[in-house]
Write a protein that holds these residues in place. Structure first.
Motif, PDB file in Angstrom:
ATOM      1  N   TYR A 122       0.855  -1.189   0.000  1.00 17.52           N
ATOM      2  CA  TYR A 122       0.000   0.000   0.000  1.00 17.52           C
ATOM      3  C   TYR A 122       0.888   1.236   0.000  1.00 17.52           C
ATOM      4  N   ASP A 123       0.711   2.087  -1.001  1.00 18.17           N
ATOM      5  CA  ASP A 123       1.490   3.320  -1.127  1.00 18.17           C
ATOM      6  C   ASP A 123       0.533   4.507  -1.050  1.00 18.17           C
ATOM      7  N   PRO A 124       0.399   5.128   0.133  1.00 15.15           N
ATOM      8  CA  PRO A 124      -0.572   6.227   0.283  1.00 15.15           C
ATOM      9  C   PRO A 124      -0.203   7.485  -0.485  1.00 15.15           C
ATOM     10  N   SER A 125       1.029   7.573  -0.989  1.00 15.49           N
ATOM     11  CA  SER A 125       1.399   8.759  -1.766  1.00 15.49           C
ATOM     12  C   SER A 125       0.741   8.761  -3.140  1.00 15.49           C
ATOM     13  N   HIS A 126       0.285   7.597  -3.587  1.00 15.81           N
ATOM     14  CA  HIS A 126      -0.371   7.506  -4.890  1.00 15.81           C
ATOM     15  C   HIS A 126      -1.886   7.584  -4.765  1.00 15.81           C
ATOM     16  N   SER A 127      -2.450   6.823  -3.844  1.00 11.71           N
ATOM     17  CA  SER A 127      -3.894   6.879  -3.603  1.00 11.71           C
ATOM     18  C   SER A 127      -4.164   6.393  -2.191  1.00 11.71           C
ATOM     19  N   ARG A 128      -5.166   6.978  -1.558  1.00  6.26           N
ATOM     20  CA  ARG A 128      -5.481   6.648  -0.169  1.00  6.26           C
ATOM     21  C   ARG A 128      -6.575   5.588  -0.113  1.00  6.26           C
TER      22      ARG A 128
ATOM     23  N   PHE B 110       2.865   5.771  16.700  1.00  6.60           N
ATOM     24  CA  PHE B 110       2.740   5.866  15.254  1.00  6.60           C
ATOM     25  C   PHE B 110       1.348   6.330  14.834  1.00  6.60           C
ATOM     26  N   SER B 111       1.316   7.194  13.834  1.00  8.87           N
ATOM     27  CA  SER B 111       0.058   7.671  13.265  1.00  8.87           C
ATOM     28  C   SER B 111       0.036   7.337  11.776  1.00  8.87           C
ATOM     29  N   ILE B 112      -0.964   6.587  11.368  1.00 15.31           N
ATOM     30  CA  ILE B 112      -1.068   6.164   9.969  1.00 15.31           C
ATOM     31  C   ILE B 112      -1.181   7.363   9.032  1.00 15.31           C
ATOM     32  N   SER B 113      -1.839   8.415   9.501  1.00 17.38           N
ATOM     33  CA  SER B 113      -2.133   9.554   8.624  1.00 17.38           C
ATOM     34  C   SER B 113      -0.971  10.527   8.473  1.00 17.38           C
ATOM     35  N   SER B 114       0.103  10.343   9.246  1.00 17.98           N
ATOM     36  CA  SER B 114       1.218  11.295   9.191  1.00 17.98           C
ATOM     37  C   SER B 114       2.148  10.985   8.020  1.00 17.98           C
ATOM     38  N   THR B 115       2.681  12.021   7.423  1.00 20.33           N
ATOM     39  CA  THR B 115       3.670  11.951   6.333  1.00 20.33           C
ATOM     40  C   THR B 115       3.403  10.820   5.337  1.00 20.33           C
ATOM     41  N   PRO B 116       2.232  10.792   4.706  1.00 26.49           N
ATOM     42  CA  PRO B 116       1.951   9.711   3.745  1.00 26.49           C
ATOM     43  C   PRO B 116       2.912   9.688   2.565  1.00 26.49           C
TER      44      PRO B 116
END
Length: 368
Positions: free
Chosen positions: A143-149, A181-187
Motif C-alpha cells: 500500500y502506497d498512500p502517496s499515490h492513492s489513499r 505511530f500515526s497512519i495519517s502522518s507523512t503519507p
C-alpha cells in the motif's frame, strides 16, 4: 512553499531518529529561509530534538539560534536525542556534552545471507509456507498512500496498531519507546506491506519510511494481530527485505539498540561521567531488549553497516531537567524503574569510584 520545502528536506536529510515525523504529537520547525528543519517535542520545559538538524552542516549554527529564539518562552533548554557521529563531532567542537548510548541496526538486502539462501533457511521456508494457498493461504500486498489513499485499510491498520500497543502497555516488562505511530502522518514518506487472511481480515502490517541520508528505509512499525498466524511478523520483514533487494536498496534500518554500556562521554567532569555510567548500568538491567535483539538477529543485520547514536546536550553544565525530559520522551520512569530494580538485593556499582578531584567534582555538580 513551506510544504514543498519540508518534502525536499525530508528527502535529503531524514534519518532513522526522525521517526517523530510519524507521530502527530511531535512538531516540525522550519527556518525562515526554508533550508533547514528540526523534528522536536517539548517536555518539562526542554525542547528535545530528535535526530540531526535536517540541513547542510553549514546551517547548524543559524538554525539552532533561530529555533531557540522562536521557542524561548516555552523551552529554556535544548537536548538532542539520537544524533549521528557527524553531528556529535560538531557538538564536541562546541564543547557540549555528548553521550554515545547505542547503535543503529541495519540489514543490507543486497547481500543478506538469509535472502541468498545461505543462512536461516528454516525461517524463510516457514514464512513462504504462509503464502501457499494449500497451507495457510495468506495474501501479501503493498500500500502506497502517496499515490492513492485507502481509508478502510488505514482504519484497519490503525486499529491493529492500537490493539498491539495496548497489549504492550499491559505487560509488566519495562519498555522504552519514542513515538506513537500515526497512519495519517507523512503519507508521502511511507509505504506499507500488509497481510490479509483468506477471510479478508488484516493479520499484520509493516511500515517502510523513506530515509534521505542513506537512501534507504526504516522498518517501523512491524506488528501482527492477536489472531494472526504464527510467523506473520517474520514474513513481513522478509517481504520488506526482498522488496528492497528488488529495488536495489542496500539500507533497511531496524531502529536503534541501546548499548550494554555507555560509550564515549565528553564535556562532563569526571565524577559526573562515573555517575552517568553507573545510572545507565542499573537502568539497562531493567530494560526488556534481549528478546527484541534475538528476534532481529534472525534476519542477519549487517554489523559492518551499524552506526553509533549519541545524546547531545548543548551546555557545559548538564542539569537534571534535561535528563528528565529525555526520560519523559522515551516513557522511562527512572525512579520507579530503579526502585523496582534494587528491591530485595544489591548490586555493585559497575565503575570504580574516582578518587581524585572529588571535592572539585562535587562543586561542579552542585554548582557551588
Amino acid at each position: 512553499m513551506r510544504a514543498a520545502a519540508l518534502e525536499t528536506l525530508f528527502s535529503l536529510h531524514s534519518s532513522v531518529l526522525h521517526m517523530g515525523l510519524t507521530d502527530v504529537s511531535f512538531g516540525v520547525f522550519i527556518n525562515k529561509n526554508n533550508d533547514a528543519a528540526l523534528c522536536f517535542k517539548i517536555e518539562k520545559g526542554v525542547a528535545v530534538i530528535c535526530g540531526d538538524p535536517m540541513c547542510e552542516p553549514k546551517f547548524f549554527d543559524r538554525t539552532l539560534q533561530e529555533f531557540r529564539h522562536r521557542y524561548r518562552h516555552i523551552a529554556r533548554h535544548v537536548a538532542f536525542l539520537g544524533v549521528s557521529e557527524s553531528f556529535a563531532s560538531y557538538a564536541k567542537k562546541m564543547s557540549w556534552v555528548t553521550v554515545q548510548f547505542g547503535v543503529e541496526r541495519i540489514i543490507n538486502p543486497l547481500s543478506n545471507p538469509l535472502l541468498a539462501g545461505n543462512e536461516g533457511k528454516r525461517i524463510y521456508i516457514r514464512s513462504m509456507q504462509l503464502l501457499h494457498p494449500e497451507n495457510v493461504g495468506l495474501k501479501l500486498d503493498i500500500y502506497d498512500p502517496s499515490h492513492s489513499r485507502d481509508p478502510p485499510l488505514e482504519a484497519a491498520m490503525a486499529h491493529a496498531y492500537e490493539s498491539w500497543r495496548t497489549a504492550r502497555q499491559d505487560s509488566q516488562k519495562v519498555r522504552t519507546f519514542l513515538t506513537i505511530f500515526s497512519i495519517s502522518s507523512t503519507p508521502s514518506c511511507m509505504m506499507y506491506l500488509y497481510i490479509r487472511g483468506s477471510d479478508g481480515a488484516l493479520h499484520g502490517f509493516a511500515g517502510l519510511r523513506k530515509l534521505g541520508v542513506e537512501r534507504g528505509y526504516h522498518l517501523d512499525p512491524c506488528i501482527e494481530t492477536p489472531w494472526a498466524s504464527k510467523g506473520t511478523s517474520d514474513l513481513l520483514i522478509i517481504a520488506a527485505m526482498a522488496l528492497l533487494k528488488y529495488l536495489g536498496v542496500s539500507y533497511l534500518s531496524l531502529g536503534y539498540k541501546p548499548s550494554n554500556n555507555i560509550g564515549e562521554i565528553t564535556g562532563m567532569p569526571r565524577l559526573m561521567i562515573w555517575a552517568t555510567r553507573s545510572l545507565y548500568h542499573h537502568l539497562f538491567q531493567t530494560l526488556f531488549i534481549d528478546g527484541k535483539m534475538k528476534f532481529q538477529n534472525c534476519f542477519r543485520p549487517d554489523d559492518n553497516q551499524k552506526s553509533s547514536l549519541c545524546l547531545v546536550f548543548p551546555t557545559k553544565n548538564l542539569g537534571p531537567h534535561q535528563v528528565a525530559a529525555i526520560a519523559q520522551l522515551t516513557h522511562l520512569d527512572i525512579g520507579h524503574t530503579l526502585a523496582k530494580h534494587f528491591t530485595g538485593f544489591k548490586r555493585p556499582l559497575p565503575v570504580e569510584m574516582p578518587t581524585k578531584k572529588v571535592a572539585r567534582g562535587w562543586k561542579e555538580i552542585l554548582r557551588i
